[in-house]
Scaffold this motif. Structure first.
Motif, PDB file in Angstrom:
ATOM      1  N   ARG A 186     -52.462  32.323  15.814  1.00 30.75           N
ATOM      2  CA  ARG A 186     -53.424  31.469  16.519  1.00 30.75           C
ATOM      3  C   ARG A 186     -53.280  31.749  18.011  1.00 30.75           C
ATOM      4  NH1 ARG A 186     -56.114  26.983  14.610  1.00 30.75           N
ATOM      5  NH2 ARG A 186     -56.844  25.434  16.150  1.00 30.75           N
ATOM      6  N   LYS A 187     -54.386  32.046  18.678  1.00 28.65           N
ATOM      7  CA  LYS A 187     -54.361  32.403  20.090  1.00 28.65           C
ATOM      8  C   LYS A 187     -55.252  31.442  20.876  1.00 28.65           C
ATOM      9  CE  LYS A 187     -51.814  36.160  19.641  1.00 28.65           C
ATOM     10  NZ  LYS A 187     -50.459  36.273  20.237  1.00 28.65           N
ATOM     11  N   LYS A 188     -54.877  31.211  22.123  1.00 32.24           N
ATOM     12  CA  LYS A 188     -55.611  30.259  22.962  1.00 32.24           C
ATOM     13  C   LYS A 188     -56.221  30.968  24.160  1.00 32.24           C
ATOM     14  CE  LYS A 188     -54.846  25.969  25.603  1.00 32.24           C
ATOM     15  NZ  LYS A 188     -53.826  24.965  25.973  1.00 32.24           N
ATOM     16  N   LEU A 189     -57.533  30.808  24.324  1.00 29.26           N
ATOM     17  CA  LEU A 189     -58.256  31.327  25.479  1.00 29.26           C
ATOM     18  C   LEU A 189     -58.712  30.141  26.330  1.00 29.26           C
ATOM     19  CD1 LEU A 189     -58.642  33.458  23.082  1.00 29.26           C
ATOM     20  CD2 LEU A 189     -60.643  34.229  24.345  1.00 29.26           C
ATOM     21  N   VAL A 190     -58.569  30.280  27.648  1.00 28.80           N
ATOM     22  CA  VAL A 190     -59.004  29.233  28.571  1.00 28.80           C
ATOM     23  C   VAL A 190     -59.971  29.838  29.588  1.00 28.80           C
ATOM     24  CG1 VAL A 190     -58.294  27.637  30.390  1.00 28.80           C
ATOM     25  CG2 VAL A 190     -56.919  27.831  28.299  1.00 28.80           C
ATOM     26  N   PHE A 191     -61.133  29.209  29.707  1.00 29.08           N
ATOM     27  CA  PHE A 191     -62.131  29.576  30.712  1.00 29.08           C
ATOM     28  C   PHE A 191     -62.191  28.422  31.715  1.00 29.08           C
ATOM     29  CE2 PHE A 191     -63.088  31.720  26.824  1.00 29.08           C
ATOM     30  CZ  PHE A 191     -63.670  32.934  27.142  1.00 29.08           C
ATOM     31  N   SER A 192     -61.796  28.680  32.944  1.00 23.29           N
ATOM     32  CA  SER A 192     -61.712  27.589  33.919  1.00 23.29           C
ATOM     33  C   SER A 192     -63.074  27.009  34.271  1.00 23.29           C
ATOM     34  CB  SER A 192     -61.022  28.068  35.202  1.00 23.29           C
ATOM     35  OG  SER A 192     -61.910  28.845  35.998  1.00 23.29           O
ATOM     36  N   ASP A 213     -53.004  32.077  26.178  1.00 20.31           N
ATOM     37  CA  ASP A 213     -52.713  33.492  25.957  1.00 20.31           C
ATOM     38  C   ASP A 213     -53.581  34.352  26.872  1.00 20.31           C
ATOM     39  OD1 ASP A 213     -50.789  33.570  23.584  1.00 20.31           O
ATOM     40  OD2 ASP A 213     -52.375  32.253  22.833  1.00 20.31           O
ATOM     41  N   VAL A 214     -54.842  33.935  27.042  1.00 19.69           N
ATOM     42  CA  VAL A 214     -55.775  34.632  27.936  1.00 19.69           C
ATOM     43  C   VAL A 214     -56.456  33.580  28.810  1.00 19.69           C
ATOM     44  CG1 VAL A 214     -57.875  36.019  28.093  1.00 19.69           C
ATOM     45  CG2 VAL A 214     -56.171  36.547  26.334  1.00 19.69           C
ATOM     46  N   GLN A 418     -49.613  24.836  37.266  1.00 17.20           N
ATOM     47  CA  GLN A 418     -49.247  23.909  36.204  1.00 17.20           C
ATOM     48  C   GLN A 418     -49.019  24.597  34.863  1.00 17.20           C
ATOM     49  OE1 GLN A 418     -51.497  19.841  37.162  1.00 17.20           O
ATOM     50  NE2 GLN A 418     -52.797  21.612  37.564  1.00 17.20           N
ATOM     51  N   PHE A 419     -49.311  25.909  34.789  1.00 15.38           N
ATOM     52  CA  PHE A 419     -48.989  26.650  33.567  1.00 15.38           C
ATOM     53  C   PHE A 419     -47.473  26.767  33.449  1.00 15.38           C
ATOM     54  CE2 PHE A 419     -53.394  27.673  33.886  1.00 15.38           C
ATOM     55  CZ  PHE A 419     -53.802  27.997  32.585  1.00 15.38           C
ATOM     56  N   LEU A 420     -46.961  26.473  32.272  1.00 13.21           N
ATOM     57  CA  LEU A 420     -45.509  26.524  32.060  1.00 13.21           C
ATOM     58  C   LEU A 420     -44.999  27.957  32.017  1.00 13.21           C
ATOM     59  CD1 LEU A 420     -45.176  23.705  29.371  1.00 13.21           C
ATOM     60  CD2 LEU A 420     -44.850  23.546  31.859  1.00 13.21           C
ATOM     61  N   ALA A 421     -45.878  28.883  31.645  1.00  9.14           N
ATOM     62  CA  ALA A 421     -45.558  30.313  31.646  1.00  9.14           C
ATOM     63  C   ALA A 421     -46.849  31.064  31.948  1.00  9.14           C
ATOM     64  CB  ALA A 421     -44.991  30.744  30.293  1.00  9.14           C
ATOM     65  N   PRO A 422     -46.766  32.229  32.587  1.00 14.89           N
ATOM     66  CA  PRO A 422     -47.988  32.975  32.871  1.00 14.89           C
ATOM     67  C   PRO A 422     -48.722  33.351  31.584  1.00 14.89           C
ATOM     68  CG  PRO A 422     -46.129  33.877  34.094  1.00 14.89           C
ATOM     69  CD  PRO A 422     -45.563  32.916  33.101  1.00 14.89           C
ATOM     70  N   PRO A 423     -50.054  33.262  31.575  1.00 14.19           N
ATOM     71  CA  PRO A 423     -50.798  33.786  30.420  1.00 14.19           C
ATOM     72  C   PRO A 423     -50.488  35.264  30.217  1.00 14.19           C
ATOM     73  CG  PRO A 423     -52.217  32.472  31.843  1.00 14.19           C
ATOM     74  CD  PRO A 423     -50.931  32.670  32.592  1.00 14.19           C
ATOM     75  N   LYS A 424     -50.656  35.718  28.990  1.00 16.87           N
ATOM     76  CA  LYS A 424     -50.389  37.134  28.723  1.00 16.87           C
ATOM     77  C   LYS A 424     -51.372  38.035  29.467  1.00 16.87           C
ATOM     78  CE  LYS A 424     -48.240  36.212  24.253  1.00 16.87           C
ATOM     79  NZ  LYS A 424     -48.277  34.741  24.424  1.00 16.87           N
ATOM     80  N   ARG A 425     -52.608  37.534  29.634  1.00 16.78           N
ATOM     81  CA  ARG A 425     -53.603  38.260  30.439  1.00 16.78           C
ATOM     82  C   ARG A 425     -54.400  37.240  31.238  1.00 16.78           C
ATOM     83  NH1 ARG A 425     -56.680  43.029  27.208  1.00 16.78           N
ATOM     84  NH2 ARG A 425     -57.038  43.714  29.362  1.00 16.78           N
TER      85      ARG A 425
END
Length: 467
Positions: A186-192, A213-214, A418-425
């Motif tokens: 399961r992958k998560k994409l975020v569009f601001s 993830d992206v 506020q991201f706990l870790a950088p997105p992979k991309r």
């Protein structure tokens, strides 16, 4: 399942926001959906892209998900439907209400411009035709479905889960979270989408997002800070100086968001006695209709219920005859009109009549895209071509920097922090080249995000393989 993303707009520019997402499990026809479906505006070379065919038939698009209703994010929808799209259009509840107002207005302006071009004979196309009509908008609107903030919705038989989060940019604006369920992962994409300002007195702060993830993040002000320590004092100074000149202050304000923020501050500052009680004319039919939506969506803003923008001395101009009558207005007065970049709308006839008047003042309060009249005036041009004439610029041209609806560089980094870790991309979008590259550099060098890219127009990226 393989997941790919193609940038059909808002790549190295601040307009034409369109992202094509393809989910291919190799068992059946790939699922194709779009996040945002906006018009290109500004430079002619960008506007011409609106006439270019998409890289797939419109009928093959199953879903469109909108971050918000601004035309550079939603304005291509009627054309998509005209070309064969019959899928679902998903957006927040306030965005759904805004779409009918904004897209019908967009179509009407296009029809009027085409008719005027044909009458005057200055179009290269014979006859000139609008990209779409009001009838096309009417065919599109039944496809719109509204979704509440923070309410996950399963799509494409469970392959995709959509959640809207408040972006704080305009009424109904959203950050889009998409969770893609593959056979194994399961992958998560975020569009601001477009992110708003912090501590906005009208709208809420952008919702914090902690993982992806992206990520696609806007960069309109990625290279500079636009926060003013005391925006009220800045406004008081500009308005007071303009009134002291004995002329009219013409404020170029976007009908959605900026007009309402300005009315909030004018109401507050006049009530406090910090601004003189002069006539205030709101000459933007769309801006008036948008203002009327606020009481219908009290949970989407800070102002609550009731007629929140009324105050003594304000007049909402609805009739075209009254609007034209304002051209002869002299003495101290304020006219708030749109469009905010001076590309169309009622403000054009005000501009045509007031640019040459030394006692008057033009106030720009929003971002001015490259290629617009607003950008040219901001850059100090001494004459502007309008209606086939060269109009001298003799009025005062001022700009308020504290009233942008876009997060500035520090606020973008605050939200990203506020991201706990950088997105992979991470893809930097919706910014002209310098701001986009500046934000990418800041994330790489100062924040340690290693995989940050600034995509080009029509770039296609494989996000995941075999998930």
């Amino acid at each position: 399942m393989d997941v790919t993303l193609q940038f059909l707009g808002a790549a190295h520019c601040v307009t034409g926001s369109k992202y094509l997402l393809t989910l291919d499990d190799h068992a059946a026809r790939p699922h194709q959906l779009m996040v945002d479906c906006g018009l290109f505006q500004g430079l002619k070379e960008l506007r011409l892209r609106n006439r270019e065919p998409l890289p797939l038939p419109a009928a093959d698009v199953e879903l469109v998900i909108l971050t918000h209703a601004h035309i550079d994010h939603s304005g291509y929808l009627p054309k998509l439907v005209r070309d064969g799209f019959r899928g679902r259009i998903l957006c927040t509840e306030a965005t759904a209400d805004l779409l009918s107002i904004m897209l019908l207005d967009s179509a009407k302006l296009q029809e009027e411009e085409a008719a005027y071009a044909n009458k005057k004979g200055y179009s290269r196309h014979h006859p000139a035709e609008p990209l779409y009509t009001q009838a096309d908008v009417e065919h599109m609107l039944p496809l719109v479905e509204s979704v509440a903030y923070d309410a996950p919705v399963a799509l494409l038989d469970g392959l995709l889960t959509l959640t809207f989060r408040d972006a704080g940019h305009i009424l109904g604006s959203a950050i889009v979270e998409l969770e893609v369920q593959g056979a194994q992962q399961r992958k998560k994409l975020v569009f601001s989408g477009d992110l708003g300002r912090y501590d906005n007195p009208v709208l809420f702060d952008p919702t914090p997002i902690t993982s992806a993830d992206v990520l696609l993040v806007e960069s309109t002000y990625g290279d500079r800070d636009a926060r003013i320590e005391d925006p009220e004092a800045e406004m008081v100074q500009v308005v007071t100086e303009a009134m002291a000149r004995g002329g009219v202050l013409l404020i170029a304000a976007f009908a959605v968001g900026r007009t309402q923020t300005l009315l909030y501050f004018l109401k507050k500052l006049i009530a406090e006695g910090r601004l003189p009680q002069v006539p205030v004319y709101v000459d933007s039919p769309m801006g008036i209709r948008v203002s009327d939506l606020y009481p219908r969506h009290p949970a989407a803003h800070r102002l609550g219920h009731g007629n929140v923008f009324d105050f003594p001395g304000v007049r909402f101009v609805t009739e075209a005859r009254e609007s034209k009558g304002l051209n002869s207005k002299t003495g101290a007065a304020i006219i708030v009109s749109s469009s905010g970049m001076l590309t169309g709308g009622r403000i054009i006839h005000h501009l045509f009549n007031r640019l040459s008047r030394p006692q008057d003042t033009l106030l720009l309060v929003g971002y001015q895209a490259e290629g617009t009249r607003g950008r040219r005036l901001q850059n100090g041009e001494t004459e502007i071509k309008m209606f086939g004439e060269m109009v001298p610029v003799r009025c005062q041209v001022k700009q308020l920097h504290g009233f942008s609806a876009h997060a500035d560089r520090s606020e973008l980094l605050r939200w990203l922090g506020q991201f706990l870790a950088p997105p992979k991309r991470t893809f930097i979008v919706h910014g002209e080249p310098a701001p986009a590259e500046a934000l990418a550099k800041a994330l790489r060098e100062a924040h340690g995000w290693s995989n940050v890219e600034v995509p080009d127009y029509l770039d296609r990226h494989v996000l995941f393989e075999g998930i």
